[in-house]
Motif scaffolding. Structure first.
Motif, PDB file in Angstrom:
ATOM      1  N   GLU A 159      -4.958   8.487 -12.502  1.00  0.00           N
ATOM      2  CA  GLU A 159      -3.505   8.408 -12.381  1.00  0.00           C
ATOM      3  C   GLU A 159      -3.122   7.494 -11.229  1.00  0.00           C
ATOM      4  O   GLU A 159      -2.171   6.734 -11.300  1.00  0.00           O
ATOM      5  CB  GLU A 159      -2.921   9.813 -12.146  1.00  0.00           C
ATOM      6  N   SER A 160      -3.906   7.557 -10.133  1.00  0.00           N
ATOM      7  CA  SER A 160      -3.643   6.709  -8.967  1.00  0.00           C
ATOM      8  C   SER A 160      -3.783   5.243  -9.333  1.00  0.00           C
ATOM      9  O   SER A 160      -3.020   4.394  -8.895  1.00  0.00           O
ATOM     10  CB  SER A 160      -4.612   7.062  -7.833  1.00  0.00           C
ATOM     11  N   ASP A 161      -4.812   4.918 -10.170  1.00  0.00           N
ATOM     12  CA  ASP A 161      -4.995   3.548 -10.620  1.00  0.00           C
ATOM     13  C   ASP A 161      -3.789   3.059 -11.400  1.00  0.00           C
ATOM     14  O   ASP A 161      -3.344   1.927 -11.260  1.00  0.00           O
ATOM     15  CB  ASP A 161      -6.242   3.442 -11.511  1.00  0.00           C
ATOM     16  N   LYS A 162      -3.233   3.952 -12.250  1.00  0.00           N
ATOM     17  CA  LYS A 162      -2.082   3.568 -13.049  1.00  0.00           C
ATOM     18  C   LYS A 162      -0.898   3.223 -12.156  1.00  0.00           C
ATOM     19  O   LYS A 162      -0.157   2.281 -12.387  1.00  0.00           O
ATOM     20  CB  LYS A 162      -1.688   4.713 -13.987  1.00  0.00           C
ATOM     21  N   LYS A 163      -0.737   4.001 -11.080  1.00  0.00           N
ATOM     22  CA  LYS A 163       0.382   3.773 -10.164  1.00  0.00           C
ATOM     23  C   LYS A 163       0.243   2.441  -9.452  1.00  0.00           C
ATOM     24  O   LYS A 163       1.205   1.798  -9.094  1.00  0.00           O
ATOM     25  CB  LYS A 163       0.448   4.883  -9.112  1.00  0.00           C
ATOM     26  N   ASN A 164      -1.014   2.015  -9.208  1.00  0.00           N
ATOM     27  CA  ASN A 164      -1.243   0.853  -8.367  1.00  0.00           C
ATOM     28  C   ASN A 164      -1.552  -0.421  -9.136  1.00  0.00           C
ATOM     29  O   ASN A 164      -1.816  -1.452  -8.524  1.00  0.00           O
ATOM     30  CB  ASN A 164      -2.409   1.139  -7.405  1.00  0.00           C
ATOM     31  N   GLU A 165      -1.527  -0.370 -10.481  1.00  0.00           N
ATOM     32  CA  GLU A 165      -2.002  -1.511 -11.225  1.00  0.00           C
ATOM     33  C   GLU A 165      -1.115  -2.745 -11.096  1.00  0.00           C
ATOM     34  O   GLU A 165      -1.525  -3.854 -11.376  1.00  0.00           O
ATOM     35  CB  GLU A 165      -2.191  -1.163 -12.694  1.00  0.00           C
ATOM     36  N   ASN A 166       0.116  -2.572 -10.625  1.00  0.00           N
ATOM     37  CA  ASN A 166       1.019  -3.715 -10.483  1.00  0.00           C
ATOM     38  C   ASN A 166       1.412  -3.966  -9.033  1.00  0.00           C
ATOM     39  O   ASN A 166       2.496  -4.437  -8.748  1.00  0.00           O
ATOM     40  CB  ASN A 166       2.274  -3.502 -11.328  1.00  0.00           C
ATOM     41  N   ILE A 167       0.528  -3.644  -8.091  1.00  0.00           N
ATOM     42  CA  ILE A 167       0.870  -3.724  -6.672  1.00  0.00           C
ATOM     43  C   ILE A 167       1.150  -5.158  -6.212  1.00  0.00           C
ATOM     44  O   ILE A 167       2.204  -5.467  -5.698  1.00  0.00           O
ATOM     45  CB  ILE A 167      -0.239  -3.089  -5.817  1.00  0.00           C
ATOM     46  N   GLY A 168       0.175  -6.078  -6.400  1.00  0.00           N
ATOM     47  CA  GLY A 168       0.371  -7.442  -5.941  1.00  0.00           C
ATOM     48  C   GLY A 168       0.748  -7.490  -4.470  1.00  0.00           C
ATOM     49  O   GLY A 168       0.091  -6.911  -3.639  1.00  0.00           O
ATOM     50  N   ASP A 169       1.880  -8.162  -4.148  1.00  0.00           N
ATOM     51  CA  ASP A 169       2.336  -8.279  -2.766  1.00  0.00           C
ATOM     52  C   ASP A 169       3.364  -7.221  -2.387  1.00  0.00           C
ATOM     53  O   ASP A 169       3.886  -7.219  -1.284  1.00  0.00           O
ATOM     54  CB  ASP A 169       2.961  -9.670  -2.555  1.00  0.00           C
ATOM     55  N   ALA A 170       3.692  -6.327  -3.288  1.00  0.00           N
ATOM     56  CA  ALA A 170       4.711  -5.313  -3.009  1.00  0.00           C
ATOM     57  C   ALA A 170       4.198  -4.294  -1.993  1.00  0.00           C
ATOM     58  O   ALA A 170       3.012  -3.996  -1.946  1.00  0.00           O
ATOM     59  CB  ALA A 170       5.099  -4.596  -4.299  1.00  0.00           C
ATOM     60  N   PRO A 171       5.083  -3.732  -1.147  1.00  0.00           N
ATOM     61  CA  PRO A 171       4.671  -2.709  -0.185  1.00  0.00           C
ATOM     62  C   PRO A 171       4.099  -1.485  -0.899  1.00  0.00           C
ATOM     63  O   PRO A 171       4.603  -1.078  -1.945  1.00  0.00           O
ATOM     64  CB  PRO A 171       5.973  -2.367   0.544  1.00  0.00           C
ATOM     65  N   VAL A 172       3.042  -0.917  -0.324  1.00  0.00           N
ATOM     66  CA  VAL A 172       2.434   0.294  -0.858  1.00  0.00           C
ATOM     67  C   VAL A 172       2.696   1.425   0.135  1.00  0.00           C
ATOM     68  O   VAL A 172       2.373   1.309   1.316  1.00  0.00           O
ATOM     69  CB  VAL A 172       0.911   0.125  -1.047  1.00  0.00           C
ATOM     70  N   PHE A 173       3.289   2.504  -0.349  1.00  0.00           N
ATOM     71  CA  PHE A 173       3.643   3.633   0.514  1.00  0.00           C
ATOM     72  C   PHE A 173       2.596   4.737   0.419  1.00  0.00           C
ATOM     73  O   PHE A 173       2.059   5.004  -0.663  1.00  0.00           O
ATOM     74  CB  PHE A 173       5.020   4.176   0.136  1.00  0.00           C
ATOM     75  N   LYS A 174       2.309   5.370   1.573  1.00  0.00           N
ATOM     76  CA  LYS A 174       1.357   6.473   1.631  1.00  0.00           C
ATOM     77  C   LYS A 174       1.894   7.533   2.591  1.00  0.00           C
ATOM     78  O   LYS A 174       2.750   7.245   3.424  1.00  0.00           O
ATOM     79  CB  LYS A 174      -0.011   5.994   2.127  1.00  0.00           C
ATOM     80  N   VAL A 175       1.346   8.740   2.490  1.00  0.00           N
ATOM     81  CA  VAL A 175       1.689   9.802   3.434  1.00  0.00           C
ATOM     82  C   VAL A 175       0.546   9.927   4.436  1.00  0.00           C
ATOM     83  O   VAL A 175      -0.606  10.154   4.054  1.00  0.00           O
ATOM     84  CB  VAL A 175       1.898  11.158   2.725  1.00  0.00           C
ATOM     85  N   GLN A 176       0.855   9.718   5.720  1.00  0.00           N
ATOM     86  CA  GLN A 176      -0.171   9.847   6.761  1.00  0.00           C
ATOM     87  C   GLN A 176      -0.243  11.288   7.242  1.00  0.00           C
ATOM     88  O   GLN A 176       0.761  11.894   7.604  1.00  0.00           O
ATOM     89  CB  GLN A 176       0.131   8.927   7.938  1.00  0.00           C
ATOM     90  N   LEU A 177      -1.470  11.814   7.253  1.00  0.00           N
ATOM     91  CA  LEU A 177      -1.704  13.192   7.688  1.00  0.00           C
ATOM     92  C   LEU A 177      -2.224  13.265   9.107  1.00  0.00           C
ATOM     93  O   LEU A 177      -1.901  14.185   9.865  1.00  0.00           O
ATOM     94  CB  LEU A 177      -2.713  13.876   6.754  1.00  0.00           C
TER      95      LEU A 177
END
Length: 393
Positions: free
Chosen positions: A293-311
């Motif tokens: 599922e994570s791969d599906k979310k990221n398949e169009n990343i390119g140069d766009a910002p990627v958001f994550k939750v830092q723990l």
């Protein structure tokens, strides 16, 4: 008087043109083949996508450290899926002078073949039936990723990945770059084989989509065979990484000395070797449903910002199952210098990560959202602003 004035104007324009040429940075785009849901070729315990990323980053580092007038652009710095057309788009957008795609070779049912090959765009003609068949298999494998892409039929306008000898017209798009590409491939073969001692399997031409879509000289490197256990083991060592990196550097500079008229910085024949990520790639777990599922979310990343939750972030290495993460699943650990950053989630959709953070905050109140671009941490407010802007289009 008129002639003298005209002469002064022409001289001035010539000086300005030379200065502009000298000021322009030589740009090289380095493409780590495959990534994310596209593992590439697989050996007994290694995946092509991991080796290509390691080598691509090393190739970029040696240029960044020894060639101050060279701009290095990476198509990916992390394990994400990126369409072939996106890779080419990055090169075209940056008006690159060179495009170099890094790959690892494979042959089904053959555990003995070794050696380095380099490909440029062309008809895929090689002397002998065996050579033609080997080139055909390379083209099929490297182009097959197209089928993982959404709307590939529209994107590639009828290009058939299974037939590298079809659509020969596309090689004429790059006809003006053909001579430079072939010379680049020759220099890569010569220098990589010299520094590594590996078998020289020659420079070839084939109808490879990632090269077809770029508008500058370029080549695709096949550094060795992951299907051959002994070669795969060698490729996964510090010694191999250093040898290939030096060979790449030598080939790159040989090319620049021949074709880059704006070269102003003396080429170092004894380069400073950068500190490389030489840790062997480890066998990977079978992808879980969550990771797919994570791969599906990221398949169009390119140069766009990627958001994550830092723990968490600190100099102590923790298990991703450490109790301080309160049972949060799919925690990722990334080493940055001597520090370790622990995150969860990865998406170009800020709202999605906002909801994830809200859920995690129930047990880890200090968790917060961070953003990355091409693997590099960026300002979160800038990332949010860009997300909103892109969404409104």
């Amino acid at each position: 008087m008129f002639k003298r004035t005209l002469y002064i104007i022409l001289i001035s324009l010539s000086i300005l043109a030379v200065q502009e040429m000298a000021a322009k940075q030589f740009t090289v785009v380095i493409d780590a083949g495959h990534g994310g849901k596209d593992a590439g070729a697989c050996g007994s315990s290694l995946k092509e996508k991991n080796l290509t990323l390691k080598y691509a980053l090393a190739f970029g580092k040696i240029l960044e450290q020894n060639c101050p007038d060279v701009k290095v652009v990476y198509t990916r710095k992390t394990d994400v899926f990126l369409e072939l057309c996106k890779r080419a788009e990055i090169a075209n957008k940056n008006k690159a002078d060179l495009f170099i795609s890094v790959h690892i070779n494979a042959l089904d049912g053959n555990k003995n073949t070794t050696g380095i090959q380099t490909y440029t765009l062309g008809r895929g003609e090689t002397t002998g039936k065996k050579g033609i068949q080997e080139n055909l298999e390379v083209a099929k494998r490297e182009n097959s990723v197209i089928y993982l892409e959404k709307d590939y039929r529209q994107t590639y306008h009828g290009f058939d990945p299974k037939s590298p000898e079809s659509n020969i017209m596309f090689e004429f798009i790059q006809d003006k770059n053909m001579e430079k590409s072939i010379e680049l491939a020759r220099l890569m073969q010569k220098n990589l084989c010299a520094t590594t001692g590996r078998k020289d399997k020659g420079a070839h031409q084939n109808n490879l989509a990632v090269l077809r879509l770029t508008s500058m000289p370029g080549c695709l490197l096949e550094l060795g065979y992951i299907s051959t256990p002994s070669e795969a083991e060698f490729l996964n060592t510090k010694d191999a990484l250093q040898r290939f990196t030096l060979g790449f550097y030598n080939a790159f500079n040989d090319y620049r000395k021949k074709y880059d008229k704006g070269l102003t910085t003396p080429v170092s024949i004894d380069p400073v070797m950068p500190k490389l990520d030489d840790s062997p790639s480890k066998p990977e777990e079978k992808p879980t449903k969550e990771r797919k599922e994570s791969d599906k979310k990221n398949e169009n990343i390119g140069d766009a910002p990627v958001f994550k939750v830092q723990l968490s972030y600190g100099d102590k290495k923790l298990s991703v199952n450490d109790r301080q993460f309160k049972g949060v699943k799919n925690v990722e650990c990334n080493k940055e210098g001597k520090m370790y950053r622990y995150t969860v989630g990865a998406s170009t959709d800020y709202n999605e990560i906002y909801k994830l953070r809200k859920e995690i905050a129930k047990t880890i109140p200090d968790a917060f959202i961070i953003a990355f671009r091409n693997g590099q941490k960026m300002n979160i407010e800038e990332a949010k602003s860009e997300f909103k802007k892109n969404r409104s289009k």
